[in-house]
Design a protein around this motif. Structure first.
Motif, PDB file in Angstrom:
ATOM      1  N   GLU A 374      15.709   8.212 -16.506  1.00 19.05           N
ATOM      2  CA  GLU A 374      16.060   7.034 -17.306  1.00 19.05           C
ATOM      3  C   GLU A 374      16.409   5.890 -16.359  1.00 19.05           C
ATOM      4  O   GLU A 374      17.310   6.021 -15.524  1.00 19.05           O
ATOM      5  N   ILE A 375      15.689   4.782 -16.485  1.00 15.34           N
ATOM      6  CA  ILE A 375      15.885   3.627 -15.609  1.00 15.34           C
ATOM      7  C   ILE A 375      16.416   2.462 -16.422  1.00 15.34           C
ATOM      8  O   ILE A 375      15.853   2.107 -17.463  1.00 15.34           O
ATOM      9  N   THR A 376      17.508   1.859 -15.962  1.00 16.01           N
ATOM     10  CA  THR A 376      18.048   0.657 -16.590  1.00 16.01           C
ATOM     11  C   THR A 376      18.335  -0.380 -15.509  1.00 16.01           C
ATOM     12  O   THR A 376      18.638  -0.038 -14.360  1.00 16.01           O
ATOM     13  N   GLY A 377      18.221  -1.638 -15.874  1.00 10.83           N
ATOM     14  CA  GLY A 377      18.523  -2.726 -14.946  1.00 10.83           C
ATOM     15  C   GLY A 377      17.446  -2.956 -13.901  1.00 10.83           C
ATOM     16  O   GLY A 377      17.732  -3.511 -12.836  1.00 10.83           O
ATOM     17  N   ALA A 378      16.206  -2.556 -14.201  1.00  7.72           N
ATOM     18  CA  ALA A 378      15.132  -2.719 -13.216  1.00  7.72           C
ATOM     19  C   ALA A 378      14.836  -4.186 -12.937  1.00  7.72           C
ATOM     20  O   ALA A 378      14.221  -4.518 -11.917  1.00  7.72           O
ATOM     21  N   GLU A 379      15.273  -5.084 -13.843  1.00  3.91           N
ATOM     22  CA  GLU A 379      15.035  -6.519 -13.636  1.00  3.91           C
ATOM     23  C   GLU A 379      16.055  -7.142 -12.676  1.00  3.91           C
ATOM     24  O   GLU A 379      15.912  -8.310 -12.279  1.00  3.91           O
ATOM     25  N   THR A 380      17.079  -6.403 -12.279  1.00  2.01           N
ATOM     26  CA  THR A 380      18.078  -6.898 -11.329  1.00  2.01           C
ATOM     27  C   THR A 380      17.399  -7.289 -10.021  1.00  2.01           C
ATOM     28  O   THR A 380      16.546  -6.557  -9.520  1.00  2.01           O
ATOM     29  N   GLU A 381      17.806  -8.440  -9.472  1.00  3.44           N
ATOM     30  CA  GLU A 381      17.101  -8.974  -8.302  1.00  3.44           C
ATOM     31  C   GLU A 381      17.924  -8.837  -7.024  1.00  3.44           C
ATOM     32  O   GLU A 381      19.151  -8.950  -7.031  1.00  3.44           O
ATOM     33  N   LEU A 382      17.200  -8.618  -5.922  1.00  2.00           N
ATOM     34  CA  LEU A 382      17.770  -8.523  -4.583  1.00  2.00           C
ATOM     35  C   LEU A 382      16.926  -9.336  -3.628  1.00  2.00           C
ATOM     36  O   LEU A 382      15.742  -9.591  -3.877  1.00  2.00           O
ATOM     37  N   ASP A 383      17.519  -9.739  -2.509  1.00  2.00           N
ATOM     38  CA  ASP A 383      16.761 -10.441  -1.487  1.00  2.00           C
ATOM     39  C   ASP A 383      15.654  -9.533  -0.952  1.00  2.00           C
ATOM     40  O   ASP A 383      15.823  -8.328  -0.822  1.00  2.00           O
ATOM     41  N   ARG A 384      14.525 -10.148  -0.630  1.00  4.25           N
ATOM     42  CA  ARG A 384      13.368  -9.369  -0.180  1.00  4.25           C
ATOM     43  C   ARG A 384      13.679  -8.516   1.039  1.00  4.25           C
ATOM     44  O   ARG A 384      13.198  -7.390   1.170  1.00  4.25           O
ATOM     45  N   THR A 385      14.499  -9.039   1.963  1.00  5.81           N
ATOM     46  CA  THR A 385      14.819  -8.279   3.170  1.00  5.81           C
ATOM     47  C   THR A 385      15.599  -7.016   2.835  1.00  5.81           C
ATOM     48  O   THR A 385      15.450  -5.987   3.508  1.00  5.81           O
ATOM     49  N   VAL A 386      16.425  -7.071   1.790  1.00  5.30           N
ATOM     50  CA  VAL A 386      17.164  -5.881   1.359  1.00  5.30           C
ATOM     51  C   VAL A 386      16.227  -4.912   0.652  1.00  5.30           C
ATOM     52  O   VAL A 386      16.275  -3.694   0.868  1.00  5.30           O
ATOM     53  N   ILE A 387      15.351  -5.447  -0.198  1.00  4.07           N
ATOM     54  CA  ILE A 387      14.382  -4.618  -0.924  1.00  4.07           C
ATOM     55  C   ILE A 387      13.530  -3.812   0.044  1.00  4.07           C
ATOM     56  O   ILE A 387      13.248  -2.624  -0.170  1.00  4.07           O
ATOM     57  N   ASP A 388      13.099  -4.450   1.141  1.00  5.02           N
ATOM     58  CA  ASP A 388      12.236  -3.777   2.110  1.00  5.02           C
ATOM     59  C   ASP A 388      12.902  -2.557   2.728  1.00  5.02           C
ATOM     60  O   ASP A 388      12.223  -1.605   3.134  1.00  5.02           O
ATOM     61  N   GLU A 389      14.228  -2.576   2.830  1.00  3.71           N
ATOM     62  CA  GLU A 389      14.946  -1.512   3.541  1.00  3.71           C
ATOM     63  C   GLU A 389      15.533  -0.447   2.628  1.00  3.71           C
ATOM     64  O   GLU A 389      15.835   0.656   3.081  1.00  3.71           O
ATOM     65  N   ILE A 390      15.713  -0.755   1.347  1.00  8.08           N
ATOM     66  CA  ILE A 390      16.470   0.142   0.479  1.00  8.08           C
ATOM     67  C   ILE A 390      15.612   1.251  -0.116  1.00  8.08           C
ATOM     68  O   ILE A 390      16.127   2.254  -0.621  1.00  8.08           O
ATOM     69  N   GLY A 391      14.295   1.114  -0.064  1.00 11.65           N
ATOM     70  CA  GLY A 391      13.407   2.090  -0.701  1.00 11.65           C
ATOM     71  C   GLY A 391      13.602   3.514  -0.214  1.00 11.65           C
ATOM     72  O   GLY A 391      13.822   4.441  -1.007  1.00 11.65           O
ATOM     73  N   ASP A 392      13.554   3.734   1.107  1.00  5.97           N
ATOM     74  CA  ASP A 392      13.648   5.088   1.662  1.00  5.97           C
ATOM     75  C   ASP A 392      14.992   5.753   1.360  1.00  5.97           C
ATOM     76  O   ASP A 392      15.025   6.937   0.999  1.00  5.97           O
ATOM     77  N   PRO A 393      16.143   5.052   1.506  1.00  9.88           N
ATOM     78  CA  PRO A 393      17.408   5.694   1.134  1.00  9.88           C
ATOM     79  C   PRO A 393      17.445   6.144  -0.324  1.00  9.88           C
ATOM     80  O   PRO A 393      17.950   7.218  -0.637  1.00  9.88           O
ATOM     81  N   LEU A 394      16.906   5.314  -1.224  1.00  9.46           N
ATOM     82  CA  LEU A 394      16.907   5.699  -2.636  1.00  9.46           C
ATOM     83  C   LEU A 394      16.008   6.903  -2.880  1.00  9.46           C
ATOM     84  O   LEU A 394      16.331   7.780  -3.684  1.00  9.46           O
ATOM     85  N   VAL A 395      14.871   6.947  -2.198  1.00  7.64           N
ATOM     86  CA  VAL A 395      13.983   8.111  -2.314  1.00  7.64           C
ATOM     87  C   VAL A 395      14.737   9.379  -1.925  1.00  7.64           C
ATOM     88  O   VAL A 395      14.668  10.411  -2.604  1.00  7.64           O
ATOM     89  N   HIS A 396      15.488   9.311  -0.825  1.00  7.23           N
ATOM     90  CA  HIS A 396      16.213  10.496  -0.347  1.00  7.23           C
ATOM     91  C   HIS A 396      17.305  10.903  -1.332  1.00  7.23           C
ATOM     92  O   HIS A 396      17.497  12.094  -1.599  1.00  7.23           O
ATOM     93  N   LEU A 397      18.018   9.928  -1.898  1.00  2.64           N
ATOM     94  CA  LEU A 397      19.071  10.244  -2.871  1.00  2.64           C
ATOM     95  C   LEU A 397      18.490  10.896  -4.123  1.00  2.64           C
ATOM     96  O   LEU A 397      19.076  11.845  -4.669  1.00  2.64           O
ATOM     97  N   ILE A 398      17.347  10.396  -4.585  1.00  2.00           N
ATOM     98  CA  ILE A 398      16.724  10.959  -5.784  1.00  2.00           C
ATOM     99  C   ILE A 398      16.197  12.368  -5.508  1.00  2.00           C
ATOM    100  O   ILE A 398      16.362  13.285  -6.322  1.00  2.00           O
ATOM    101  N   ARG A 399      15.575  12.553  -4.350  1.00  2.00           N
ATOM    102  CA  ARG A 399      15.075  13.884  -4.002  1.00  2.00           C
ATOM    103  C   ARG A 399      16.222  14.889  -3.900  1.00  2.00           C
ATOM    104  O   ARG A 399      16.091  16.048  -4.313  1.00  2.00           O
ATOM    105  N   ASN A 400      17.357  14.466  -3.365  1.00  2.00           N
ATOM    106  CA  ASN A 400      18.518  15.348  -3.277  1.00  2.00           C
ATOM    107  C   ASN A 400      19.061  15.685  -4.657  1.00  2.00           C
ATOM    108  O   ASN A 400      19.474  16.818  -4.911  1.00  2.00           O
ATOM    109  N   ALA A 401      19.083  14.684  -5.555  1.00  2.00           N
ATOM    110  CA  ALA A 401      19.564  14.930  -6.915  1.00  2.00           C
ATOM    111  C   ALA A 401      18.671  15.939  -7.634  1.00  2.00           C
ATOM    112  O   ALA A 401      19.158  16.807  -8.371  1.00  2.00           O
ATOM    113  N   ILE A 402      17.362  15.842  -7.406  1.00  2.00           N
ATOM    114  CA  ILE A 402      16.422  16.761  -8.057  1.00  2.00           C
ATOM    115  C   ILE A 402      16.513  18.151  -7.439  1.00  2.00           C
ATOM    116  O   ILE A 402      16.520  19.167  -8.134  1.00  2.00           O
TER     117      ILE A 402
END
Length: 663
Positions: A374-402
């Motif tokens: 379930e995804i909420t708040g996907a329209e929330t905006e971040l600076d592009r430089t932050v977006i570029d770096e945050i992808g891999d950490p989130l992938v790892h957190l989701i994989r750990n949760a699963i």
């Protein structure tokens, strides 16, 4: 035609359409009877095929054409919407994404997709997709023939020769499968000509198949002779020989891709290519701007911010009313300009979130779990430089949760939970920060298990472990090399753990906290700054120097009397709202001159997760927005300094990294 000028547009458009395909395929899995979803996927695929053919990327066009044929079969109800069929189509999408990214990296966009094409052709011919031979060793009986193979079967019949489809099964304990397959083909070649194999000869040579493989033999011999020749090879368990003719396989001929630039699927594609002309009007309201141009614009504006501060300082010194009014007006205009430029650089976190539904689906299937994302708040905006770096950490957190969090359906049943686990991913704004939370209703974190592992690994002592609060215990799992996993898997637990996630997030000026309840679930909360370029700070004075402390890390400013300072184990501490926290003198940290006659100290209360500290300074100057400048490659080891900025009077102020001081 010169296409290089359209390359960036092609890549961006392809990424968008491939993402549409991903999202709609997952939606189709939920609503298999909704054919309008198939039409949306078909239109996106058709657009990709047309663009890639025009740009000269024939491999992408050919694979997309094969995928279109399957989508057309689904749309015409000649093929069903099953998990196996969707697996094959999603694999094709993954490969198209890989080819597109290869082009973006300067490559040619080529990739070996023969196995995917074979699976797509089977579905198109009315045969359901099967797992790859390498994983299960199972084959469908209906081989798919191309035009050349079909022609050979016709010529064999005309020459009074026989054609056989041969399924060979090797023993389960066969060690040299590739060698046995080679020996089988040697035996068959002595009787006639092998015109087709499944899997391909390359996969057979590499041993990339299960215990079965198929071949088509044209021979003047009899079926009994063929079977005897195959069974004469050692470690062959069984052989099934079926006669085949061109007439029998006529309906199984694979469709060859048509090399057309505008349409490769006839009237069906043309019929749907112009269904929604109104969409063109929407796209005309936006333009694509190179990231390099935005970065250059941001650099220019950073210089303007520095000059703005300089003008404000000069205005105060000269005390000229006209100059003061002009500077104030320019400050308001530049403030509005700053807001516009920062908004231009803001990107919805949806650009990161949209990769997760497919990932969760695949991992759920791999682990035998039922998980709803379930995804909420996907329209929330971040600076592009932050977006570029945050992808891999989130992938790892989701994989750990699963992997570690949500249990299997059997375990959830025994615990009185629904078989389907829920993984929630949400984002929201709060002040100058964006929070991203990953919540699961899984097993939670076992405090006792974490503490035992932490003591075993030497992260904390047994005495320290007894005095830790719950949140501090959970944060131990982010220590370097820490893992409670019993076994190592491909999903997580290969030494790149939550310590890397924590380091990456803190490198972005953010923080991560963990809340959990054993048996109920866990919540990982990531706090990130809106932007990394222009940040609000508190300017403070240390002796003759000015330092800047980011506002995002400050919870309170206060004055304390010297008699309020406590000494605990030879360390200065203060009582802050019922908590005893360390008092850190920035004078000592940075070697600044400290006043000897003061009776009170100005302190900043800074926080990092559940930990807090008080930073002692001479005085507060005030809040200001400053441009964060890196220290460069020569000053990477400077303690407790994250960067520098230029003040209005032209002097340089160092920016304090309060997180490292708390650490």
């Amino acid at each position: 035609m010169e296409t290089s000028q359209y390359l960036e547009l092609f890549i961006e458009e392809s990424r968008e359409h491939l993402q549409t395909c991903n999202e709609q395929l997952l939606e189709l899995e939920k609503q298999p009877g909704n054919l309008s979803i198939v039409n949306d996927i078909f239109r996106a695929a058709h657009t990709i095929k047309g663009m890639s053919a025009t740009m000269g990327y024939s491999d992408i066009a050919d694979l997309t054409h094969k995928m279109e044929n399957v989508l057309d079969a689904i749309r015409n109800e000649k093929a069903g919407v099953t998990p196996e069929v969707l697996d094959v189509v999603l694999t094709a999408i993954d490969q198209l994404e890989s080819m597109t990214e290869d082009i973006a990296a300067g490559g040619t966009g080529t990739l070996d997709v023969s196995e995917t094409v074979r699976q797509l052709a089977k579905i198109e011919a009315g045969d359901q997709a099967s797992p790859s031979a390498g994983s299960s060793g199972e084959f469908r009986s209906a081989l798919v023939y191309d035009e050349y193979e079909f022609m050979v079967l016709e010529q064999a019949a005309a020459a009074q020769m026989s054609s056989f489809e041969i399924t060979v099964e090797l023993q389960d304990d066969c060690q040299l499968k590739a060698a046995r397959a080679f020996m089988v083909f040697e035996a068959l070649s002595s009787l006639g000509e092998v015109i087709k194999t499944d899997p391909s000869t390359e996969e057979l040579e590499d041993g990339e198949f299960g215990n079965r493989f198929q071949a088509v033999l044209v021979t003047s011999g009899k079926a009994g002779e063929v079977k005897q020749a195959v069974l004469s090879v050692s470690e062959v368990k069984d052989a099934d020989i079926q006669a085949v003719t061109a007439g029998q396989v006529k309906g199984r001929a694979s469709a060859e891709p048509k090399k057309q630039l505008k349409s490769g699927t006839g009237s069906t594609a043309d019929e749907h290519s112009d269904e929604q002309p109104s969409r063109q009007k929407v796209s005309n309201k936006t333009i694509r701007v190179s990231i390099d141009r935005l970065d250059h614009l941001m650099n220019l504006f950073e210089e303007l911010v520095i000059d703005r501060g300089r003008l404000q300082s000069l205005s105060r010194d000269l005390n000229n009313q006209a100059l003061t009014e002009t500077v104030e007006h320019m400050s308001r205009i530049s403030g509005d300009l700053q807001s516009v430029i920062l908004n231009m650089r803001m990107v919805p976190v949806d650009t990161v979130f949209n990769r997760f539904p497919k990932m969760v689906r695949q991992l759920s299937r791999d682990l035998g779990k039922q998980i709803r994302l379930e995804i909420t708040g996907a329209e929330t905006e971040l600076d592009r430089t932050v977006i570029d770096e945050i992808g891999d950490p989130l992938v790892h957190l989701i994989r750990n949760a699963i992997d570690h969090g949500i249990e299997t359906p059997e375990i959830r049943n025994r615990s009185g939970k629904p078989e389907e686990g829920i993984l929630k991913l949400r984002a929201y704004h709060s002040g100058n920060n964006v929070f991203i939370e990953i919540e699961d209703d899984g097993a939670g974190i076992s405090k006792d298990r974490v503490l035992d592992k932490a003591v075993e690994n030497g992260v904390v002592t047994r005495d320290q472990a007894q005095n830790l609060e719950d949140r501090e215990v959970y944060e131990l799992i982010m220590a370097s090399g820490f893992s409670t996993a019993e076994t190592i898997s491909d999903i997580s637990g290969r030494g790149v753990g939550l310590d890397v996630v924590k380091t990456t997030i803190e490198g972005l000026g953010g923080s991560i906290t963990i809340d959990s309840e054993e048996g109920t679930g866990s919540v990982f909360s990531v706090r990130l700054p809106l932007t990394l370029s222009i940040i609000p700070v508190m300017l403070v004075r240390l002796g003759n120097e000015v330092y800047a402390v980011p506002i995002s890390s400050i919870t309170e400013t206060m004055l304390i009397q010297d008699e309020d300072i406590l000494m605990v184990h030879d360390r200065q501490m203060i009582d802050y709202r019922g908590r005893v926290i360390p008092l850190i003198s920035l004078h000592q940290v940075f070697g600044a001159h400290e006043s000897e006659n003061r009776t009170a100290q100005a302190v900043l209360i800074v926080q990092k997760g559940s930990k807090a500290a008080a930073l002692s300074v001479d005085s507060f100057i005030g809040q200001q927005e400053v441009v964060l400048k890196p220290l460069g490659n020569y000053l990477t080891d400077v303690h407790a300094i994250s960067g520098a900025t230029i003040l209005g009077d032209g002097k340089v102020a160092l920016i304090v990294d309060s997180a490292s001081l708390i650490q």
